[in-house]
Design a protein around this motif. Structure first.
Motif, PDB file in Angstrom:
ATOM      1  N   TRP A  57       0.810  -1.225   0.000  1.00  0.00           N
ATOM      2  CA  TRP A  57       0.000   0.000   0.000  1.00  0.00           C
ATOM      3  C   TRP A  57       0.841   1.273   0.000  1.00  0.00           C
ATOM      4  CZ3 TRP A  57      -4.470   1.032  -1.812  1.00  0.00           C
ATOM      5  CH2 TRP A  57      -5.411  -0.008  -1.908  1.00  0.00           C
ATOM      6  N   ALA A  58       2.178   1.128   0.222  1.00  0.00           N
ATOM      7  CA  ALA A  58       3.016   2.314   0.086  1.00  0.00           C
ATOM      8  C   ALA A  58       3.098   2.735  -1.382  1.00  0.00           C
ATOM      9  CB  ALA A  58       4.420   2.028   0.610  1.00  0.00           C
ATOM     10  N   PHE A  59       2.792   1.780  -2.292  1.00  0.00           N
ATOM     11  CA  PHE A  59       2.841   2.064  -3.731  1.00  0.00           C
ATOM     12  C   PHE A  59       1.501   1.703  -4.354  1.00  0.00           C
ATOM     13  CE2 PHE A  59       7.010   0.535  -2.293  1.00  0.00           C
ATOM     14  CZ  PHE A  59       7.769   1.669  -2.509  1.00  0.00           C
ATOM     15  N   PRO A  60       0.501   2.588  -4.248  1.00  0.00           N
ATOM     16  CA  PRO A  60      -0.877   2.230  -4.645  1.00  0.00           C
ATOM     17  C   PRO A  60      -0.989   1.779  -6.096  1.00  0.00           C
ATOM     18  CG  PRO A  60      -0.742   4.504  -3.852  1.00  0.00           C
ATOM     19  CD  PRO A  60       0.604   3.931  -3.710  1.00  0.00           C
ATOM     20  N   LEU A  61      -0.200   2.358  -7.009  1.00  0.00           N
ATOM     21  CA  LEU A  61      -0.280   1.965  -8.421  1.00  0.00           C
ATOM     22  C   LEU A  61       0.910   1.096  -8.817  1.00  0.00           C
ATOM     23  CD1 LEU A  61      -1.539   5.260 -10.142  1.00  0.00           C
ATOM     24  CD2 LEU A  61      -2.868   3.338  -9.321  1.00  0.00           C
ATOM     25  N   GLY A  62       1.622   0.520  -7.851  1.00  0.00           N
ATOM     26  CA  GLY A  62       2.740  -0.354  -8.167  1.00  0.00           C
ATOM     27  C   GLY A  62       4.040   0.413  -8.382  1.00  0.00           C
ATOM     28  N   THR A  63       5.099  -0.343  -8.728  1.00  0.00           N
ATOM     29  CA  THR A  63       6.398   0.271  -8.982  1.00  0.00           C
ATOM     30  C   THR A  63       6.960  -0.254 -10.301  1.00  0.00           C
ATOM     31  OG1 THR A  63       7.532  -1.510  -7.838  1.00  0.00           O
ATOM     32  CG2 THR A  63       6.986   0.438  -6.541  1.00  0.00           C
ATOM     33  N   ASP A  64       7.967   0.470 -10.841  1.00  0.00           N
ATOM     34  CA  ASP A  64       8.624  -0.013 -12.060  1.00  0.00           C
ATOM     35  C   ASP A  64       9.839  -0.861 -11.683  1.00  0.00           C
ATOM     36  OD1 ASP A  64      10.593   1.707 -11.337  1.00  0.00           O
ATOM     37  OD2 ASP A  64      10.431   3.011 -13.075  1.00  0.00           O
ATOM     38  N   ASP A  65      10.640  -1.247 -12.696  1.00  0.00           N
ATOM     39  CA  ASP A  65      11.734  -2.178 -12.418  1.00  0.00           C
ATOM     40  C   ASP A  65      12.825  -1.570 -11.538  1.00  0.00           C
ATOM     41  OD1 ASP A  65      12.145  -0.477 -14.489  1.00  0.00           O
ATOM     42  OD2 ASP A  65      13.418  -1.820 -15.641  1.00  0.00           O
ATOM     43  N   GLN A  66      12.889  -0.236 -11.440  1.00  0.00           N
ATOM     44  CA  GLN A  66      13.874   0.409 -10.576  1.00  0.00           C
ATOM     45  C   GLN A  66      13.327   0.649  -9.166  1.00  0.00           C
ATOM     46  OE1 GLN A  66      16.994   1.431 -11.904  1.00  0.00           O
ATOM     47  NE2 GLN A  66      16.298   0.292 -13.708  1.00  0.00           N
ATOM     48  N   GLY A  67      12.065   0.270  -8.916  1.00  0.00           N
ATOM     49  CA  GLY A  67      11.468   0.504  -7.612  1.00  0.00           C
ATOM     50  C   GLY A  67      10.886   1.891  -7.453  1.00  0.00           C
ATOM     51  N   ARG A  68      10.661   2.588  -8.578  1.00  0.00           N
ATOM     52  CA  ARG A  68      10.050   3.920  -8.493  1.00  0.00           C
ATOM     53  C   ARG A  68       8.535   3.786  -8.386  1.00  0.00           C
ATOM     54  NH1 ARG A  68      14.249   6.060 -12.748  1.00  0.00           N
ATOM     55  NH2 ARG A  68      13.278   4.441 -13.986  1.00  0.00           N
ATOM     56  N   ASP A  69       7.940   4.624  -7.530  1.00  0.00           N
ATOM     57  CA  ASP A  69       6.490   4.607  -7.334  1.00  0.00           C
ATOM     58  C   ASP A  69       5.802   5.175  -8.582  1.00  0.00           C
ATOM     59  OD1 ASP A  69       3.971   4.557  -6.140  1.00  0.00           O
ATOM     60  OD2 ASP A  69       4.203   6.651  -5.498  1.00  0.00           O
ATOM     61  N   ILE A  70       4.864   4.386  -9.164  1.00  0.00           N
ATOM     62  CA  ILE A  70       4.217   4.818 -10.408  1.00  0.00           C
ATOM     63  C   ILE A  70       3.369   6.067 -10.177  1.00  0.00           C
ATOM     64  CG2 ILE A  70       2.615   4.152 -12.245  1.00  0.00           C
ATOM     65  CD1 ILE A  70       5.101   2.595 -12.446  1.00  0.00           C
ATOM     66  N   LEU A  71       2.624   6.082  -9.058  1.00  0.00           N
ATOM     67  CA  LEU A  71       1.740   7.218  -8.787  1.00  0.00           C
ATOM     68  C   LEU A  71       2.536   8.527  -8.743  1.00  0.00           C
ATOM     69  CD1 LEU A  71      -1.097   8.240  -8.045  1.00  0.00           C
ATOM     70  CD2 LEU A  71      -0.495   7.893  -5.662  1.00  0.00           C
ATOM     71  N   SER A  72       3.661   8.508  -7.991  1.00  0.00           N
ATOM     72  CA  SER A  72       4.456   9.739  -7.893  1.00  0.00           C
ATOM     73  C   SER A  72       5.062  10.101  -9.239  1.00  0.00           C
ATOM     74  CB  SER A  72       5.573   9.569  -6.867  1.00  0.00           C
ATOM     75  OG  SER A  72       5.060   9.035  -5.686  1.00  0.00           O
ATOM     76  N   SER A  73       5.554   9.083  -9.994  1.00  0.00           N
ATOM     77  CA  SER A  73       6.114   9.362 -11.319  1.00  0.00           C
ATOM     78  C   SER A  73       5.088  10.038 -12.199  1.00  0.00           C
ATOM     79  CB  SER A  73       6.556   8.073 -12.011  1.00  0.00           C
ATOM     80  OG  SER A  73       7.416   7.350 -11.206  1.00  0.00           O
ATOM     81  N   ILE A  74       3.831   9.547 -12.123  1.00  0.00           N
ATOM     82  CA  ILE A  74       2.786  10.123 -12.965  1.00  0.00           C
ATOM     83  C   ILE A  74       2.529  11.578 -12.577  1.00  0.00           C
ATOM     84  CG2 ILE A  74       0.311  10.047 -13.483  1.00  0.00           C
ATOM     85  CD1 ILE A  74       0.467   7.050 -13.383  1.00  0.00           C
ATOM     86  N   MET A  75       2.522  11.854 -11.248  1.00  0.00           N
ATOM     87  CA  MET A  75       2.241  13.226 -10.815  1.00  0.00           C
ATOM     88  C   MET A  75       3.306  14.182 -11.320  1.00  0.00           C
ATOM     89  SD  MET A  75       0.952  12.200  -7.055  1.00  0.00           S
ATOM     90  CE  MET A  75       0.157  13.573  -6.318  1.00  0.00           C
ATOM     91  N   TYR A  76       4.587  13.795 -11.138  1.00  0.00           N
ATOM     92  CA  TYR A  76       5.669  14.665 -11.623  1.00  0.00           C
ATOM     93  C   TYR A  76       5.650  14.728 -13.156  1.00  0.00           C
ATOM     94  CZ  TYR A  76       7.852  15.189  -7.068  1.00  0.00           C
ATOM     95  OH  TYR A  76       8.109  15.535  -5.769  1.00  0.00           O
ATOM     96  N   GLY A  77       5.374  13.580 -13.810  1.00  0.00           N
ATOM     97  CA  GLY A  77       5.381  13.526 -15.273  1.00  0.00           C
ATOM     98  C   GLY A  77       4.286  14.394 -15.870  1.00  0.00           C
TER      99      GLY A  77
END
Lengths: 311, 330
Positions: free
Chosen positions: A78-98
Motif C-alpha cells: 500500500w506504500a505504492f498504490p499503483l505499483g512500482t517499475d523495475d527500478q522501484g520507483r512509485d508509479i503514482l508519484s512518477s505520474i504526478m511529476y510527469g
C-alpha cells in the motif's frame, strides 16, 4: 472598496453572459473542466502531494521493484498504490511529476507558437506586400508537412549541431521550440485574416491620421481586436501540443529518462511490456488520455460558445 | 481550368524547390560530409584535397544544382551511421511502409465511411451515439498509446497476434511483400489498425456531418417526392454529394498516414522508412534525414496536386468558368 465592487460587477456580468450559460447547460463540459482542474492542481502540487520522490536515486530501493498495484493485487504494497517499475520507483508519484512536466511543455510550446504566429500574422496582414508574400509562402511550405514531422526535423537538426551530453540538459527547451515552431502557421493565418479586415476600419485610419507609428497601431489597436479566435485555437492546440510532446518523448527524441514526462514514462514501461508488467505503461497512458480528452472537450466547447453562427 | 492547373503546377515546383533548399542546407551545413568520410588521422592537406575533389569549394548555387541532380538519380551519399548508400537503405524499406500505409488507408475508408453514413442517417439511434463517443476517444488517444494497448491485449494477454516485425515476407524483384504469407498477413493486422484508427474516426465524423447537412437539402426532399427508394437517395444522391470533402481529407490524410507511420513503425518494430528516419534523428544521421525530407516532400506535393485535380473529376460545377478560383480559395 472600489476594487471590490468592480470585481463583483465583473462577476455579475460574467454570470449573466451567454458563455457562462452555455457552460452551465453542458454537463459534459462541466465534467471536463472539473477533470482538467483536478489534474492540473494535483500535477502542480506534486512536490507536496506525491508520496515518494521517484527521481531521487537515494530514496529508491531495488527490492521494491516491479510491485503490482496494491488496489488490484494481494502482492502489492500500500506504500505504492499503483505499483512500482523495475527500478522501484512509485508509479503514482512518477505520474504526478510527469503530468506536471507534460503540462509545462504543452503550455510553453503553445505560448511559443502563439507569440510567433501572432507576430508574423500581424506583420503579414498589416504590412502586406513582399513581407506578406514571404511569410505566407513559408507557411504554405510548412503546412505541406504534418506538425510532428516538422518537430522531429527541428529536433534532429539541433542534435546535429550540439553534442549529445549538452542535449540532455537543454532537451526541454529544444522540444518546446520544436513544437512551437511546428504549430505557428494556424495562428499566423487566422491573425492575418482578421488584421486585413480590421486595418480598413475607421479607428485604424484615425490612429494613422493622428500620426501613431505602425508598431503602436499594430500592438495597441489592432491586436486586442483579433485575439478572440486566437484563444480558441490555443485551447484546441493545447491537447495537440501535449500529444506531440508525448509522442516525441515516446519515440526517444523528447525528454530524457532522468526527467520523464508522461510520454517518457510510457516508453520506459513499453520496454518491459512483453513480460506482462502492464501497470508501468497503462497508468501513465490513461492519465495522458484523460488529460487530453478533458482539454479537447473544453476546447470544443469554447469554439462553439464563441461562434455566433451556432447560437 | 488550364490556367488553374498550370498555376498549381508552378506552386508545386516552388514548394519542391524550397524543400530542396532545406534538405541541401541540412546536408551541406549541419553535418560535415568530410568528417563523416575520413578517419581521425587524415591530414589537413588530404582533407582539403578531398574537399575540392567533391566540389565542396564550388559556389553554393552550383553545389545545390549538383545536389539536386544527384538526388534525381537516387544518389544521396553515404549514411553516417551504417556507411551504406542512403538510396539503397531507403529503397529496401519502402515496401514495408507502403504496404502498411495502404492497409491502414483501406481499413479507415472501408470502416469509417459506412460508419459515417450510418450515424448520419440515424443520428438519434443508440448505436450512433456509441460510435460518436468511441470516435471522440479515438481522436484523443495518441497513436502510440493505441498501439501499446493493442499489443498488451492481443499479443501479451491473448497471444493471438505478433507484436513486432513483419513476419515472413516474399521477395518479388526488389519488392518484399507481406501479402503472400500467413504470418506476414497476421503481422499486418495490429499495425494497420493502430495507424488507421485516427483516420477512421476523422472520416466517420466528417461523413456524418456532411450527411446530416446534405439530408436537409431540397434535392433530397424532391428525390423523396419522386418516390425514389431510400437506397437510391442515400447512396445515389446523398453520399455522392459528400464526396468532395471526403476526397480532400483522404488525400491530405494520406500524407499524415505516412508521417504517423513513423510512430506506428517504432511501436511495432516495423522495418520501414519511418523507423529508419527515427534512428537517423537519434544519431543525427544527416544524409538520411535530407533524403527522407526530399522524398516525403515529393510525395506530399504529388498528393496535394492529385487531390486538387480530382476535384474536377468529382464536382462538375468546378469544370465551368470561374470554378478554379473557388477551389483555390478553399
Amino acid at each position: 472598496m472600489a476594487a471590490r465592487s468592480a470585481l463583483s460587477g465583473w462577476l455579475h456580468r460574467a454570470a449573466d453572459s451567454d458563455v457562462w450559460w452555455s457552460f452551465k447547460s453542458s454537463p459534459m463540459t462541466v465534467a471536463a473542466a472539473v477533470a482538467t482542474f483536478l489534474i492540473v492542481a494535483v500535477a502542480f502540487l506534486s512536490p507536496v502531494l506525491a508520496p515518494h520522490t521517484p527521481f531521487d536515486p537515494a530514496t529508491l530501493s531495488l527490492t521494491d521493484g516491479l510491485k503490482p498495484p496494491a488496489m488490484l493485487s494481494a502482492d502489492g504494497d500500500w506504500a505504492f498504490p499503483l505499483g512500482t517499475d523495475d527500478q522501484g520507483r512509485d508509479i503514482l508519484s512518477s505520474i504526478m511529476y510527469g503530468t506536471r512536466l507534460s503540462l509545462v511543455v504543452g503550455l510553453a510550446s503553445v505560448v511559443v507558437a502563439m507569440t510567433l504566429g501572432i507576430t508574423l500574422g500581424l506583420l503579414s496582414g498589416y504590412l502586406g506586400g513582399a513581407v506578406d508574400a514571404l511569410i505566407m509562402r513559408v507557411a504554405d511550405v510548412q503546412l505541406t508537412f504534418p506538425a510532428i514531422l516538422v518537430a522531429l526535423l527541428i529536433d534532429g537538426i539541433v542534435r546535429g549541431i550540439i553534442s549529445v551530453k549538452r542535449h540532455d540538459e537543454i532537451a526541454i527547451y529544444v522540444i518546446v521550440g520544436a513544437i512551437g515552431l511546428s504549430f505557428w502557421v494556424q495562428y499566423a493565418r487566422t491573425v492575418r485574416g482578421s488584421v486585413m479586415v480590421e486595418k480598413n476600419k475607421e479607428y485604424v485610419q484615425a490612429a494613422r491620421v493622428i500620426g501613431l507609428s505602425p508598431l503602436l497601431i499594430m500592438v495597441r489597436h489592432v491586436l486586442p481586436n483579433v485575439t478572440g479566435p486566437v484563444l480558441v485555437i490555443a485551447t484546441i492546440n493545447l491537447g495537440l501540443a501535449i500529444i506531440t510532446e508525448a509522442t516525441l518523448s515516446f519515440l526517444g527524441v523528447g525528454l530524457p529518462s532522468t526527467e520523464p514526462s508522461l510520454g517518457t514514462l510510457i516508453r520506459l514501461g513499453n520496454e518491459v511490456l512483453q513480460s506482462g508488467d502492464w501497470w508501468i505503461t497503462v497508468f501513465p497512458g490513461v492519465t495522458l488520455a484523460a488529460l487530453v480528452l478533458a482539454v479537447n472537450l473544453l476546447g470544443d466547447w469554447l469554439r462553439d460558445a464563441l461562434n455566433p453562427k451556432l447560437r | 481550368m488550364i490556367a488553374f492547373i498550370l498555376r498549381r503546377l508552378l506552386q508545386s515546383i516552388a514548394v519542391l524547390l524550397a524543400v530542396g533548399v532545406v534538405a541541401f542546407s541540412l546536408f551541406r551545413y549541419v553535418g560535415d560530409p568530410i568528417n563523416a568520410m575520413v578517419g581521425q588521422d587524415t591530414t589537413m592537406e588530404e582533407r582539403a584535397e578531398l574537399r575540392s575533389k567533391l566540389g565542396l569549394n564550388d559556389p553554393a548555387p552550383i553545389q545545390f544544382l549538383n545536389f539536386i541532380g544527384n538526388a534525381m538519380q537516387g544518389k544521396f551519399g553515404l549514411s553516417y551511421r551504417t556507411s551504406e548508400p542512403v538510396g539503397r537503405l531507403i529503397l529496401e524499406r519502402v515496401p514495408a511502409t507502403l504496404e502498411l500505409s495502404l492497409c491502414a488507408a483501406v481499413f479507415a475508408l472501408f470502416v469509417g465511411v459506412p460508419m459515417g453514413v450510418y450515424t448520419g442517417l440515424y443520428p438519434k439511434h443508440w448505436s450512433s451515439r456509441l460510435f460518436q463517443a468511441v470516435s471522440l476517444i479515438g481522436i484523443s488517444l495518441p497513436t502510440f498509446l493505441i498501439g501499446i494497448l493493442l499489443i498488451l491485449v492481443f499479443a501479451v494477454w491473448l497471444r493471438l497476434l505478433p507484436s513486432f516485425g513483419r513476419g515472413e515476407t516474399v521477395q518479388i524483384g526488389w519488392w518484399t511483400t507481406n501479402f503472400l504469407t500467413w504470418s506476414g498477413l497476421k503481422a499486418l493486422i495490429l499495425p494497420s489498425i493502430t495507424l488507421g484508427l485516427f483516420q477512421l474516426t476523422l472520416l466517420m465524423r466528417l461523413v456524418r456531418s456532411e450527411m446530416l447537412e446534405v439530408m436537409r437539402a431540397d434535392y433530397i426532399k424532391f428525390a423523396r417526392a419522386r418516390g425514389l427508394t431510400n437506397r437510391a437517395i442515400n447512396f445515389g444522391h446523398a453520399l455522392k454529394n459528400t464526396l468532395v470533402p471526403v476526397i480532400t481529407v483522404t488525400g491530405l490524410q494520406l500524407g499524415a498516414l505516412i508521417a504517423f507511420a513513423i510512430v506506428t513503425e517504432t511501436v511495432f518494430a516495423w522495418p520501414g522508412v519511418g523507423q529508419l528516419f527515427i534512428q537517423s534523428v537519434q544519431f543525427s544521421d544527416i544524409p538520411v534525414m535530407a533524403a527522407y525530407l526530399l522524398l516525403i516532400g515529393l510525395l506530399f506535393v504529388l498528393i496535394n496536386l492529385t487531390v486538387d485535380l480530382l476535384y474536377f473529376v468529382v464536382d462538375p460545377r468546378l469544370r465551368s468558368q470561374g470554378g478554379a478560383a473557388r477551389v483555390a480559395g478553399h
